[in-house]
Design an enzyme around this catalytic site. Structure first.
Site, PDB file in Angstrom:
ATOM      1  N   GLY A  40      -2.744  -0.455  -4.214  1.00  0.00           N
ATOM      2  CA  GLY A  40      -3.532  -1.593  -3.764  1.00  0.00           C
ATOM      3  C   GLY A  40      -4.233  -2.271  -4.915  1.00  0.00           C
ATOM      4  CG  ASP A  77      -5.565   2.195  -8.304  1.00  0.00           C
ATOM      5  OD1 ASP A  77      -4.915   1.233  -8.752  1.00  0.00           O
ATOM      6  OD2 ASP A  77      -5.267   2.780  -7.249  1.00  0.00           O
ATOM      7  N   GLY A 125      -6.211  -2.450  -7.638  1.00  0.00           N
ATOM      8  CA  GLY A 125      -6.666  -1.332  -8.452  1.00  0.00           C
ATOM      9  C   GLY A 125      -8.139  -1.337  -8.782  1.00  0.00           C
ATOM     10  CB  THR A 175       1.482   1.409  -7.118  1.00  0.00           C
ATOM     11  OG1 THR A 175       0.854   0.565  -8.063  1.00  0.00           O
ATOM     12  CG2 THR A 175       1.278   2.840  -7.495  1.00  0.00           C
ATOM     13  NE  ARG A 214      -5.368  -4.275 -13.682  1.00  0.00           N
ATOM     14  CZ  ARG A 214      -4.749  -3.637 -12.700  1.00  0.00           C
ATOM     15  NH1 ARG A 214      -3.620  -3.005 -12.928  1.00  0.00           N
ATOM     16  NH2 ARG A 214      -5.239  -3.645 -11.483  1.00  0.00           N
TER      17      ARG A 214
HETATM   18  N1  ASP Z   1      -2.918  -0.196  -7.860  1.00  0.00           N
HETATM   19  C1  ASP Z   1      -2.039  -0.846  -8.815  1.00  0.00           C
HETATM   20  C2  ASP Z   1      -2.840  -1.416  -9.947  1.00  0.00           C
HETATM   21  O1  ASP Z   1      -3.879  -1.985  -9.701  1.00  0.00           O
HETATM   22  C3  ASP Z   1      -1.248  -1.941  -8.209  1.00  0.00           C
HETATM   23  C4  ASP Z   1      -0.417  -1.535  -7.034  1.00  0.00           C
HETATM   24  O2  ASP Z   1      -0.789  -0.632  -6.268  1.00  0.00           O
HETATM   25  O3  ASP Z   1       0.633  -2.145  -6.850  1.00  0.00           O
HETATM   26  O4  ASP Z   1      -2.396  -1.344 -11.075  1.00  0.00           O
END
Ligand code: ASP
Length: 342
Positions: A261, A240, A263, A209, A237
């Site tokens: 992270g 976060d 999510g 992200t 889906r």
């Molecule tokens: N937090 C993001 C998600 O779960 C994934 C990421 O941080 O790469 O969609």
């Protein structure tokens, strides 16, 4: 000495198993250059007296346009072979917030989130409704193929073979490992850094992200976060990133936070807001609050990743509980500083 706050911007491009051995010098240089360019753009907004809200919006827009990161162009694929993008933005001055999730045609989801914030009536729009809202407010829509990149497509196919969902850069490492033996060379149109060779494959340890937090010359903070989610995720889906309080939060009274992270764990821990809440209710420093959330609270439920945070005094914290996190910080009048590893 002056009493005006020291304006600052910090950004991230995901956290995970990013080790020196896993990145080629060339790939490393590309990431640093991309992070530096984005920081410099955010710095210019702040130096011109622009708002923290404008600085984080512009920084995330640029990160979305860069295919090295899993947001906007270069976003990962869902199990249906599509892209579903999520983004959020929050203004610490007013607590105004805007977010979109599951959009497939919005070129820059952070601009759609910003339009939601500006309009003010609602906070979160999903899917077609979000796209219609974005279009009605002058935000560019594109053909879904715009988000396609060969590197992410390869990650997705490998994830399907493995029958699992992968957190962005895990997919990149899987592609690279397979690529060593059999896959065709990286297409000339794709940056070499989208393949990260020789990395251990661990689906819980790599995230892509993007996000930004900033403090402006007027003493206000803001945060923005944008993502394509996780490779091979089930359609619909939502993680976060577009959820205010989980992947994004900003309040002048405490801090601005953007997270990256696993999510689901960041949602369950209400991670971004927890940093602000610890400052407000426990009276701890930004550094202590951010550290506690990332190093103590998230690991309790196996939450992996990191966050970036800034407060109205110009303190910055960039904790992560993974091996690395693409990140950078720039204060006005100083050269941007970018880092990848611990
Ligand atoms: N937090 C993001 C998600 O779960 C994934 C990421 O941080 O790469 O969609």
């Amino acid at each position: 000495m002056t009493n005006s706050p020291q304006a600052v911007i910090a950004i991230h491009g995901g956290a995970g198993t990013i080790t020196r051995a896993s990145l080629t010098a060339d790939a490393e240089a590309r990431y640093h250059a991309a992070l530096r360019d984005v920081l410099a753009a955010g710095q210019r907004v702040l130096a011109d007296g622009g708002s923290a809200l404008d600085a984080v919006t512009e920084a995330v827009r640029l990160l979305e346009d860069c295919p090295l990161f899993n947001a906007g162009r270069g976003a990962v694929y869902t199990a249906a072979g599509t892209h579903e993008l999520d983004a959020s933005v929050m203004d610490g001055r007013t607590l105004a917030a805007g977010a979109v999730c599951c959009v497939k045609r919005v070129r820059n989801p952070v601009l759609a989130a910003r339009a939601v914030l500006e309009h003010g009536e609602h906070v979160l729009f999903a899917a077609e409704g979000a796209e219609a809202f974005a279009a009605a407010h002058g935000v560019a829509l594109v053909d879904p193929a715009y988000f396609d990149t060969d590197a992410r497509h390869e990650q997705w196919q490998l994830a399907r073979d493995e029958q699992r969902a992968l957190l962005d850069h895990d997919g990149a490492s899987l592609a690279a490992q397979r690529g060593d033996a059999s896959a065709p060379a990286t297409p000339a149109t794709e940056p070499a850094a989208t393949r990260l060779p020789h990395e251990p494959i661990d689906p819980n340890r790599k995230f892509g992200t993007v996000g930004a937090v900033a403090l402006d010359l007027h003493g206000h903070v803001a945060a923005a976060t944008s993502t394509g989610g996780i490779t091979n995720k089930r359609p619909g889906r939502v993680g976060d990133s577009p959820l205010i309080g989980a992947g994004c939060y900003a309040d002048d009274a405490t801090c601005a936070v953007s997270a990256t992270g696993s999510g689901e764990m960041f949602i369950r821990m209400v991670a971004a807001y927890d940093v602000a809440a610890q400052i407000a209710w426990r009276g701890v420093s930004l550094e202590a609050a951010a550290h506690d959330v990332v190093m103590n609270r998230l690991p309790r439920i196996d939450g992996r990743g990191g966050l970036i945070a800034v407060d109205a005094r110009g303190n910055v914290a960039l904790p992560f509980n993974t091996e690395g996190m693409y990140r950078g910080i720039a204060r006005i009048g100083e050269a941007p500083v970018t880092s990848i590893y611990r």
